[in-house]
Design a protein around this motif. Structure first.
Motif, short mmCIF file in Angstrom:
data_model
loop_
_atom_site.label_atom_id
_atom_site.label_comp_id
_atom_site.label_asym_id
_atom_site.label_seq_id
_atom_site.Cartn_x
_atom_site.Cartn_y
_atom_site.Cartn_z
N HIS A 269 141.22 18.47 70.73
CA HIS A 269 140.23 17.55 70.49
C HIS A 269 140.37 17.44 68.88
N ASP A 270 139.52 16.52 68.22
CA ASP A 270 139.54 16.35 66.80
C ASP A 270 138.17 17.00 66.33
N PHE A 271 137.99 17.50 65.03
CA PHE A 271 136.96 18.21 64.69
C PHE A 271 136.64 17.77 63.23
N THR A 272 135.43 17.40 63.06
CA THR A 272 134.81 17.13 61.64
C THR A 272 134.07 18.22 61.13
N ILE A 273 134.24 18.47 59.76
CA ILE A 273 132.96 19.35 59.22
C ILE A 273 132.06 18.62 58.22
N LYS A 274 130.76 18.95 58.16
CA LYS A 274 129.95 18.51 57.53
C LYS A 274 128.94 19.45 56.79
N LEU A 275 128.31 19.04 55.62
CA LEU A 275 127.67 20.18 55.03
C LEU A 275 126.08 19.96 54.92
N ALA A 276 125.34 20.47 54.99
CA ALA A 276 123.87 20.34 54.77
C ALA A 276 123.10 21.41 54.18
N GLY A 277 121.86 21.15 53.44
CA GLY A 277 121.26 22.17 52.73
C GLY A 277 121.59 22.11 51.14
N LEU A 278 122.57 21.28 50.91
CA LEU A 278 122.61 21.29 49.20
C LEU A 278 122.78 19.69 48.96
N GLU A 279 121.57 19.00 48.70
CA GLU A 279 121.50 17.72 48.63
C GLU A 279 122.41 16.98 47.78
N LYS A 280 122.76 17.33 46.78
CA LYS A 280 123.93 16.57 46.01
C LYS A 280 125.10 17.56 45.95
N GLY A 281 125.30 18.38 46.75
CA GLY A 281 126.51 19.08 46.89
C GLY A 281 127.84 18.30 47.48
N GLU A 282 128.96 18.62 47.11
CA GLU A 282 130.20 17.79 47.49
C GLU A 282 131.07 18.90 48.11
N LEU A 283 131.32 18.41 49.37
CA LEU A 283 132.37 19.21 50.19
C LEU A 283 133.63 18.72 49.80
N VAL A 284 134.61 19.55 49.49
CA VAL A 284 135.96 19.23 48.73
C VAL A 284 137.10 20.04 49.65
N GLY A 285 137.93 19.15 50.40
CA GLY A 285 138.98 19.75 50.93
C GLY A 285 139.07 18.89 52.02
N LYS A 286 140.06 19.27 53.09
CA LYS A 286 140.26 18.63 54.13
C LYS A 286 139.41 18.93 55.24
N LYS A 287 138.60 17.77 55.66
CA LYS A 287 137.51 17.95 56.41
C LYS A 287 137.57 17.74 58.00
N HIS A 288 138.84 17.20 58.33
CA HIS A 288 139.27 16.97 59.64
C HIS A 288 140.28 17.70 60.06
N ILE A 289 140.44 18.13 61.52
CA ILE A 289 141.45 18.71 62.11
C ILE A 289 141.44 18.56 63.57
N ASN A 290 142.71 18.55 64.02
CA ASN A 290 142.88 18.16 65.55
C ASN A 290 143.43 19.51 65.99
N LEU A 291 142.90 20.14 67.00
CA LEU A 291 143.49 21.31 67.74
C LEU A 291 143.79 21.22 69.02
N LYS A 292 145.11 21.76 69.40
CA LYS A 292 145.05 22.06 70.95
C LYS A 292 144.35 22.95 71.50
N ASN A 293 144.07 22.98 73.02
CA ASN A 293 143.38 23.69 73.52
C ASN A 293 143.70 25.18 73.40
N GLY A 294 142.70 26.03 72.88
CA GLY A 294 143.00 27.30 72.83
C GLY A 294 143.59 27.78 71.43
N GLU A 295 143.73 26.64 70.59
CA GLU A 295 144.07 26.74 69.18
C GLU A 295 143.06 27.23 68.21
N VAL A 296 143.50 28.05 67.28
CA VAL A 296 142.62 28.13 66.09
C VAL A 296 143.01 27.82 64.91
N GLY A 297 142.03 26.87 64.25
CA GLY A 297 142.27 26.22 62.77
C GLY A 297 141.61 26.81 61.84
#
Ligand code: SF4
Ligand code: SF4
Length: 474
Positions: free
Chosen positions: A402-430
């Motif tokens: 599956h493809d996974f995307t990370i989002k941030l909440a709780g800090l209105e003007k906070g910026e999430l910096v870095g790689k925010k998407h990842i593809n993981l095989k079944n059973g994989e830890v990323g």
């Protein structure tokens, strides 16, 4: 005051008692006579089914890997399409408790059917005894062989028997290790003596020797002295539990058991139906005499029923002198199949099984871990903002990639910096190293609660709380 009748059931070597086999030569060794009959067929069917299932299961593949595979290095247990992760081990403990309750329920209802029809010790002893019979002959031939002086024929028979036992033990050990190690790689890896397979070699040797020792040498000693179940089963028995019993009233009628001519009517002669042939004793794999009453050593295999039924047939007597019955039926009392103890066990079992099934099939196959960098409370960036660092761990616990995307909440003007998407095989830890950057003057307190949310490509979401730390007072 009425006296309690006492029966002397001091353990004796029954086979010596009835056969006169010299104690010195054969102390402790049982020579079990082979018997055929309905219950032996039933046992053969169930036990061979389980043995075949044991050997075949590790070779069955499902979803690209072994259907049953306890993959210790990755700490994932694959059991028929369901993968248990380390965080699911509570479910495995739950499963063991369910199995224990299943055993309590079945024991209360039908006595030691587990021991007689499904226990691995019984199954492997059955194979070993079959090999022994094929090589050394019938019970009488085996007694004769053991009494005979050493000869080339005796040595070759013993050698053949022990070699086949060891081969069966080795195959058993290989199959066992195959539940923990990819079975198709097992033989090449073992032959190459690779470091990774050293533990496999240890367990292979351990299980080979354990099988050889338990099924070849110890046999009934395991059931009698080593198995804890034999000791506490009495707690689950009641007067309605199905047990293998000798009908004492019928067998000991009038002047009691004894030999007689074939066509004598025991009722007219006022003698018991038991002709005292001792065949029920000779076929017993744990070496007890069921006519002494229910004993904890009895594994409920019902071979004595088959033996006695065949004798009753030959004598033209009604079968069932030894039969599956219960204490109430033997005393002529009313039998209660559904009784409070059984209903209690069965209810607990059904509830536990339902909760387990619901939990397993409603697990979220996605795990999110957020670890805040503890090395620094915060850092000031060149653009005048405050930065916190995090290590995000995503586990794809499903059976597909599956493809996974990370989002941030709780800090209105906070910026999430870095790689925010990842593809993981079944059973994989990323792992994703991410930072949050925010203007210090926008922070209301020195600690702000933030929430990371990971979204799978099909919309499944999991969130985790963390903290953003900045200068006191913003
Ligand atoms: S007494 Fe009968 S049922 Fe019990 S172990 Fe012996 S043969 Fe099996
Ligand atoms: S097999 Fe039946 S008849 Fe023979 S000794 Fe046992 S109980 Fe008696």
């Amino acid at each position: 005051m009425s006296e309690i009748p006492i029966k002397d059931v001091t353990p004796v070597n029954i086979h010596e008692k009835y056969d006169g086999v010299a104690a010195k030569q054969h102390a402790g060794k049982l020579y079990v006579r082979a018997i055929s009959g309905f219950f032996q067929k039933l046992r053969t069917f169930s036990l061979w089914g389980l043995i075949l299932g044991y050997f075949i299961t590790p070779w069955i593949n499902l979803e690209g890997h072994q259907a049953v595979w306890f993959d210790l290095p990755t700490r994932q247990f694959h059991i028929w399409g369901i993968t248990f992760w380390p965080q699911d081990f509570i479910l495995l403990a739950w499963l063991l408790i369910i199995a224990a309750f299943g055993l309590f329920t079945i024991t209360t209802l039908a006595g030691r059917v587990w021991c007689g029809y499904t226990c691995p010790q019984t199954a492997w002893t059955l194979i070993f005894m079959w090999v022994e019979e094929k090589i050394e002959g019938t019970r009488n031939q085996r007694i004769k062989l053991d009494k005979a002086p050493m000869s080339a024929s005796k040595i070759s028979k013993k050698l053949a028997k022990h070699s086949i036992w060891l081969i069966i033990s080795l195959l058993t050990g290989l199959a066992f290790v195959g539940y923990f190690y990819p079975i198709r790689d097992l033989a090449p890896d073992l032959l190459s003596f690779s470091i990774e397979s050293s533990w496999a070699i240890f367990w292979l040797l351990f299980f080979t020797l354990a099988t050889y020792g338990n099924a070849g040498w110890l046999r009934e000693q395991v059931c009698t002295h080593m198995c804890p179940y034999a000791r506490f089963q009495a707690v689950m028995f009641d007067e309605d539990t199905l047990i293998v019993s000798y009908d004492e009233k019928r067998g000991e009628r009038g002047s009691g058991r004894g030999t007689r001519k074939k066509n004598i009517d025991p009722v007219k002669e006022n003698i018991g139906d038991c002709i005292d042939c001792n065949i029920c004793v000779q076929v017993c794999p744990v070496g007890i005499d069921i006519r002494d009453g229910l004993q904890y050593q009895c594994i409920g295999c019902a071979l004595c029923i088959d033996a006695c039924d065949s004798v009753m047939d030959k004598m033209n007597y009604e079968k069932g002198l030894i039969r599956y019955t219960n204490e109430h039926a033997l005393k002529g009392n009313e039998v209660h199949i559904l009784r409070p103890k059984l209903i209690g066990y069965a209810s607990v079992l059904i509830i536990m099984f339902s909760v387990f099934g619901y939990t397993v099939f409603n697990r979220t196959p996605l795990e999110l871990d957020v670890m805040r960098d503890r090395g620094a409370l915060y850092t000031n960036t060149s653009d005048g903002r405050v930065q916190n660092s995090y290590q995000i761990k995503i586990m794809n616990m499903s059976q597909e990639p599956h493809d996974f995307t990370i989002k941030l909440a709780g800090l209105e003007k906070g910026e999430l910096v870095g790689k925010k998407h990842i593809n993981l095989k079944n059973g994989e830890v990323g792992s994703l190293p991410l930072s949050i950057k925010a203007s210090a003057w926008e922070l209301k307190t020195s600690r702000t609660d933030v929430q990371f949310t990971v979204t799978r490509d099909d919309g499944l979401e999991v969130s985790k709380e963390s903290r953003f730390i900045g200068p006191a007072g913003g």
